[in-house]
Enzyme design. Structure first.
Site, PDB file in Angstrom:
ATOM      1  N   CYS A  75       0.848  -1.131  -0.118  1.00  0.00           N
ATOM      2  CA  CYS A  75      -0.040  -0.092  -0.017  1.00  0.00           C
ATOM      3  C   CYS A  75       0.891   1.262   0.100  1.00  0.00           C
ATOM      4  O   CYS A  75       1.782   1.535   0.991  1.00  0.00           O
ATOM      5  CB  CYS A  75      -0.871  -0.063   1.224  1.00  0.00           C
ATOM      6  SG  CYS A  75      -2.111   1.554   1.351  1.00  0.00           S
ATOM      7  N   HIS A 164      -1.734  -4.536 -10.597  1.00  0.00           N
ATOM      8  CA  HIS A 164      -2.561  -3.612 -11.451  1.00  0.00           C
ATOM      9  C   HIS A 164      -2.850  -3.485 -12.901  1.00  0.00           C
ATOM     10  O   HIS A 164      -1.880  -4.319 -13.575  1.00  0.00           O
ATOM     11  CB  HIS A 164      -1.430  -2.325 -11.149  1.00  0.00           C
ATOM     12  CG  HIS A 164      -1.602  -1.716  -9.687  1.00  0.00           C
ATOM     13  ND1 HIS A 164      -2.580  -0.808  -9.075  1.00  0.00           N
ATOM     14  CD2 HIS A 164      -0.849  -1.984  -8.732  1.00  0.00           C
ATOM     15  CE1 HIS A 164      -2.121  -0.714  -7.920  1.00  0.00           C
ATOM     16  NE2 HIS A 164      -1.234  -1.238  -7.799  1.00  0.00           N
ATOM     17  N   GLU A 213      -9.984   0.183  -6.626  1.00  0.00           N
ATOM     18  CA  GLU A 213      -9.033  -0.783  -6.000  1.00  0.00           C
ATOM     19  C   GLU A 213      -9.456  -2.177  -5.382  1.00  0.00           C
ATOM     20  O   GLU A 213     -10.972  -2.433  -5.337  1.00  0.00           O
ATOM     21  CB  GLU A 213      -8.729   0.043  -4.595  1.00  0.00           C
ATOM     22  CG  GLU A 213      -7.492   1.085  -4.594  1.00  0.00           C
ATOM     23  CD  GLU A 213      -6.892   1.392  -3.431  1.00  0.00           C
ATOM     24  OE1 GLU A 213      -6.789   0.244  -2.485  1.00  0.00           O
ATOM     25  OE2 GLU A 213      -6.176   2.326  -2.973  1.00  0.00           O
ATOM     26  N   CYS A 222      -4.281   6.068  -4.943  1.00  0.00           N
ATOM     27  CA  CYS A 222      -3.814   4.848  -4.753  1.00  0.00           C
ATOM     28  C   CYS A 222      -2.600   4.971  -5.055  1.00  0.00           C
ATOM     29  O   CYS A 222      -2.051   5.174  -6.190  1.00  0.00           O
ATOM     30  CB  CYS A 222      -4.394   3.836  -5.772  1.00  0.00           C
ATOM     31  SG  CYS A 222      -3.920   2.214  -5.575  1.00  0.00           S
ATOM     32  N   GLY A 225      -1.246   2.272  -7.448  1.00  0.00           N
ATOM     33  CA  GLY A 225      -1.921   2.739  -8.488  1.00  0.00           C
ATOM     34  C   GLY A 225      -1.310   3.682  -9.475  1.00  0.00           C
ATOM     35  O   GLY A 225      -0.968   3.652 -10.534  1.00  0.00           O
TER      36      GLY A 225
HETATM   37  N1  LIG Z   1      -6.261  -2.437  -2.845  1.00  0.00           N
HETATM   38  C1  LIG Z   1      -4.789  -2.644  -2.784  1.00  0.00           C
HETATM   39  C2  LIG Z   1      -4.213  -2.392  -1.446  1.00  0.00           C
HETATM   40  C3  LIG Z   1      -4.151  -0.903  -1.287  1.00  0.00           C
HETATM   41  C4  LIG Z   1      -3.407  -0.017  -2.142  1.00  0.00           C
HETATM   42  C5  LIG Z   1      -3.451   1.321  -2.199  1.00  0.00           C
HETATM   43  N2  LIG Z   1      -4.328   1.986  -1.114  1.00  0.00           N
HETATM   44  C6  LIG Z   1      -2.113   2.066  -2.467  1.00  0.00           C
HETATM   45  O1  LIG Z   1      -1.977   3.338  -1.916  1.00  0.00           O
HETATM   46  O2  LIG Z   1      -1.083   1.513  -3.024  1.00  0.00           O
HETATM   47  C7  LIG Z   1      -4.773  -4.159  -3.189  1.00  0.00           C
HETATM   48  O3  LIG Z   1      -5.586  -4.890  -2.919  1.00  0.00           O
HETATM   49  O4  LIG Z   1      -3.672  -4.553  -3.909  1.00  0.00           O
END
Ligand SMILES: N[C@H](CCC[C@H](N)C(=O)O)C(=O)O
Length: 279
Positions: A75, A164, A213, A222, A225
């Protein structure tokens, strides 16, 4: 059980942060879902758990759970909040911190201006890293970079430790994030599901980005992301090596020089409040 926590956000991507350096983390999946519920609990996109390091090469371990209680690999916005938390909590007097996640070691730097720069490691394009099943698909090459036809759009696929799938759109504000996002997020070609990015190119050094997400749905920002979108944009020949990423929650700066070089992310980390909750 009574739980102490700190509420934080990184460009509007919000977190419940739990200090598990003095007592082991022991929340059940149902307790995490309650904690993350915006009506019956505190509410957050992810839960971040700070643990003592188990390796001499790192200062801490850092575990990430989506608000569904599912543990995930990375994250980016959370890593910046992690640094702000451990410094403010007096858990370290360092300002450059190595932290281990599920599958990466990150170097985090708390800057004098209060923002945090994170060495996010190198992107991984091997489909097995996501995983992504490309069987039967023929990619279109853009500047030699594979864009994969899925659900009528072209996806650039990359792992930042977490999976991603990024598509280029003409206008993020009118992009079908709410409808196409969940279709891509749980598409059968992504066995562990995927974070679905929608990127608008504003210039060779600026994009606008929305991300649906994995688990959490659309978040205001994100971090991984943003890294994934910039990496896809650079490989496709649309972007230069330093890019400002406009998200709905704030601005991130992403830098990548290609190849196996690390992706650097710089952005804000904000504490909102400390709290306690009976779970
Ligand atoms: N939902 C993402 C985790 C959080 C990523 C995001 N909140 C960030 O800041 O990178 C996943 O399941 O891979």
């Amino acid at each position: 059980m009574r739980l102490r926590f700190t509420k934080m956000h990184g460009a509007g991507n919000d977190f419940v942060v739990i200090d598990a350096t003095r007592a082991p983390f022991a929340l059940t999946r149902d307790q995490m879902r309650l904690l993350g519920d915006r009506r019956f609990g505190v509410g957050c996109d992810q839960i971040l758990v700070i643990e003592p390091s188990t390796d001499a090469g790192a200062d801490f371990r850092y575990r990430i759970f989506n608000n569904t209680g599912d543990e995930v690999e990375h994250c980016g916005n959370g890593s910046r909040c992690f640094v702000r938390f451990v410094v403010d909590a007096g858990l370290t007097d360092k300002r450059e911190i190595h932290v281990d996640t599920m599958n990466r070691r990150l170097l985090l730097k708390l800057r004098d201006d209060g923002r945090v720069t994170v060495d996010m490691g190198a992107p991984v394009f091997d489909h097995a890293a996501l995983p992504f099943d490309a069987a039967g698909l023929t990619p279109r090459l853009e500047n030699g970079f594979e864009l994969w036809p899925v659900e009528g759009v072209e996806l650039g696929v990359v792992s930042m430790g977490n999976p991603h799938a990024v598509q280029r759109v003409a206008d993020v504000e009118t992009a079908p994030v709410a409808t196409l996002g969940p279709v891509i997020e749980r598409h059968a070609r992504f066995a562990k599901r995927v974070n679905a990015g929608f990127m608008q190119i504003l210039g060779r050094d600026r994009i606008a980005l929305r991300v649906y997400e994995r688990d959490a749905g659309e978040t205001l920002a994100c971090g991984t992301g943003a890294c994934a979108a910039v990496v896809v944009g650079i490989r496709a020949g649309w972007l230069d090596s330093t890019v400002e990423v406009q998200t709905r929650g704030g601005l991130l700066r992403i830098e990548w020089t290609g190849g196996q070089s690390p992706v650097l992310m710089t952005g804000p980390a904000t504490k909102v409040f400390d709290g306690e909750i009976e779970l």
